[in-house]
Structures are given as structure tokens and as C-alpha cells.
Design a protein around this motif. Structure first.
Motif, PDB file in Angstrom:
ATOM      1  N   TYR A 108      42.220   3.196  52.784  1.00 31.41           N
ATOM      2  CA  TYR A 108      42.437   2.569  51.557  1.00 31.41           C
ATOM      3  C   TYR A 108      43.878   1.925  51.530  1.00 31.41           C
ATOM      4  N   CYS A 111      44.568  -1.251  53.460  1.00 35.92           N
ATOM      5  CA  CYS A 111      43.835  -2.322  53.072  1.00 35.92           C
ATOM      6  C   CYS A 111      44.842  -2.874  51.940  1.00 35.92           C
ATOM      7  N   SER A 112      45.624  -1.873  51.071  1.00 39.07           N
ATOM      8  CA  SER A 112      46.549  -2.354  50.118  1.00 39.07           C
ATOM      9  C   SER A 112      47.804  -2.864  50.650  1.00 39.07           C
ATOM     10  N   ASP A 117      43.288  -5.702  49.200  1.00 41.01           N
ATOM     11  CA  ASP A 117      42.469  -5.185  47.913  1.00 41.01           C
ATOM     12  C   ASP A 117      42.193  -6.179  47.080  1.00 41.01           C
ATOM     13  N   GLN A 118      42.548  -7.291  47.353  1.00 38.25           N
ATOM     14  CA  GLN A 118      41.979  -8.331  46.225  1.00 38.25           C
ATOM     15  C   GLN A 118      41.287  -9.546  46.917  1.00 38.25           C
ATOM     16  N   GLY A 119      39.922  -9.446  46.802  1.00 40.45           N
ATOM     17  CA  GLY A 119      39.188 -10.568  47.213  1.00 40.45           C
ATOM     18  C   GLY A 119      38.676 -10.445  48.727  1.00 40.45           C
ATOM     19  N   MET A 120      38.083 -11.374  49.124  1.00 41.79           N
ATOM     20  CA  MET A 120      37.560 -11.638  50.342  1.00 41.79           C
ATOM     21  C   MET A 120      38.730 -11.930  51.505  1.00 41.79           C
ATOM     22  N   GLN A 123      37.310  -7.497  50.444  1.00 37.06           N
ATOM     23  CA  GLN A 123      36.017  -6.595  49.763  1.00 37.06           C
ATOM     24  C   GLN A 123      35.142  -5.892  50.677  1.00 37.06           C
ATOM     25  N   ALA A 124      34.916  -6.729  52.009  1.00 34.51           N
ATOM     26  CA  ALA A 124      33.792  -6.201  53.071  1.00 34.51           C
ATOM     27  C   ALA A 124      34.300  -4.876  53.659  1.00 34.51           C
ATOM     28  N   LEU A 126      36.600  -2.993  52.259  1.00 40.78           N
ATOM     29  CA  LEU A 126      36.490  -2.080  51.466  1.00 40.78           C
ATOM     30  C   LEU A 126      35.300  -1.150  51.045  1.00 40.78           C
ATOM     31  N   GLU A 127      34.336  -2.104  51.197  1.00 37.22           N
ATOM     32  CA  GLU A 127      32.794  -1.599  51.345  1.00 37.22           C
ATOM     33  C   GLU A 127      32.179  -1.271  52.530  1.00 37.22           C
ATOM     34  N   ARG A 134      35.511   1.306  58.451  1.00 39.30           N
ATOM     35  CA  ARG A 134      36.748   0.592  57.683  1.00 39.30           C
ATOM     36  C   ARG A 134      37.850   0.525  58.484  1.00 39.30           C
TER      37      ARG A 134
END
Length: 155
Positions: A108, A111-112, A117-120, A123-124, A126-127, A134
């Protein structure tokens, strides 16, 4: 700390990670370290969040590969006060901290760090259905970025 492990012992971006999720985690750490070194060739100062540095394992089987610098930075921060608006002691995970949880937190925070951590397409990532998945997606992305910056690893 042991050192001198080869990058090849950390697996490859295409798969075949020894040590399962910890193998992928180590490889992600190496690619983040390489990314920071690549960015520092372009600009002198590249901040690394202390929250990220605090997740670096203190001991890694076989040691970190030649040239890995982030563990030394985390070691040097031991006891330092960190923070922007308020200061708090630097905290690093201990060897008995759950390795799966550490890898999850790394996925995580990476990602940040990459602004995902903001949009595509973040998002894929993060999910992703698992921490391992991941981290694998992040590893491919980091490897691609490092290759474009000129010092990627072909492992």
C-alpha cells in the motif's frame, strides 16, 4: 548485517520468486531502492517517507544485494526524530513483526509513493486479490520505470 547477495537470488520480475511473498517483497524493496537511486541521478534530493523506511526488514536471509542503500539509511535513522509538523521517534519493524502484514503495508505504501492511490491504473493495483498479486504488479511497474530511467535490471 549480511550483504553481498546477488540480485538473481531475489527472483525475477517474470516470476520464480524464492521464498514466496517474502521473495517478492525483497525484490520490490530492491526496485524501490533502484528507483530512488535513478531519480537522484536526475535531481539531488528525493525524499523517502520514514513510514516506508520503517518497514524495511532488519535481517534478510542471504543479505541485501550489492548496492542496496535503503537499509543503511533506515539503520542510520535509528533514534532520530522524524515528521514535518510534529516530531516523533523513527520506528522500524522488528524481526518478530508479522512478515505478511509487513508485505501488505509495503504494497500500500508503494502505491502511495508512486502516486497510484488516486485513480486508474492504481485502483486496479489497490484492489488486487492478494498482497502477493499486488506486490507482483508493483514489481512489474517498478521494473518498467527503472528500465525507462536507464538503470533497470534484467536479472
Amino acid at each position: 548485517r549480511q550483504s553481498g547477495a546477488t540480485l538473481k537470488s531475489f527472483g525475477s520480475a517474470a516470476g520464480g520468486f524464492p521464498g514466496g511473498i517474502q521473495g517478492i517483497e525483497r525484490r520490490v524493496w530492491y526496485e524501490i531502492d533502484l528507483l530512488i537511486r535513478n531519480l537522484r541521478r536526475l535531481q539531488e534530493s528525493v525524499p523517502v517517507p520514514s513510514q516506508m523506511l520503517g518497514l524495511i526488514p532488519q535481517e534478510v536471509e542471504g543479505g541485501w544485494p550489492e548496492g542496496f542503500q535503503m537499509a543503511d539509511v533506515a539503520d542510520a535513522m535509528d533514534g532520530a526524530m522524524v515528521g514535518t509538523s510534529s516530531k516523533a521517534p523513527f520506528v522500524r519493524v522488528t524481526d518478530d513483526y508479522d512478515a505478511g502484514r509487513r508485505a501488505q503495508r509495503l504494497s500500500y505504501v508503494t502505491c502511495s509513493l508512486l502516486g497510484l492511490d488516486q485513480g486508474m491504473p492504481g485502483q486496479a493495483i489497490l484492489e488486487a486479490w492478494s498482497t502477493e498479486h499486488r506486490l507482483s504488479m508493483l514489481l512489474k511497474l517498478l521494473n518498467d520505470i527503472n528500465s525507462k530511467l536507464g538503470e533497470g535490471n534484467d536479472s
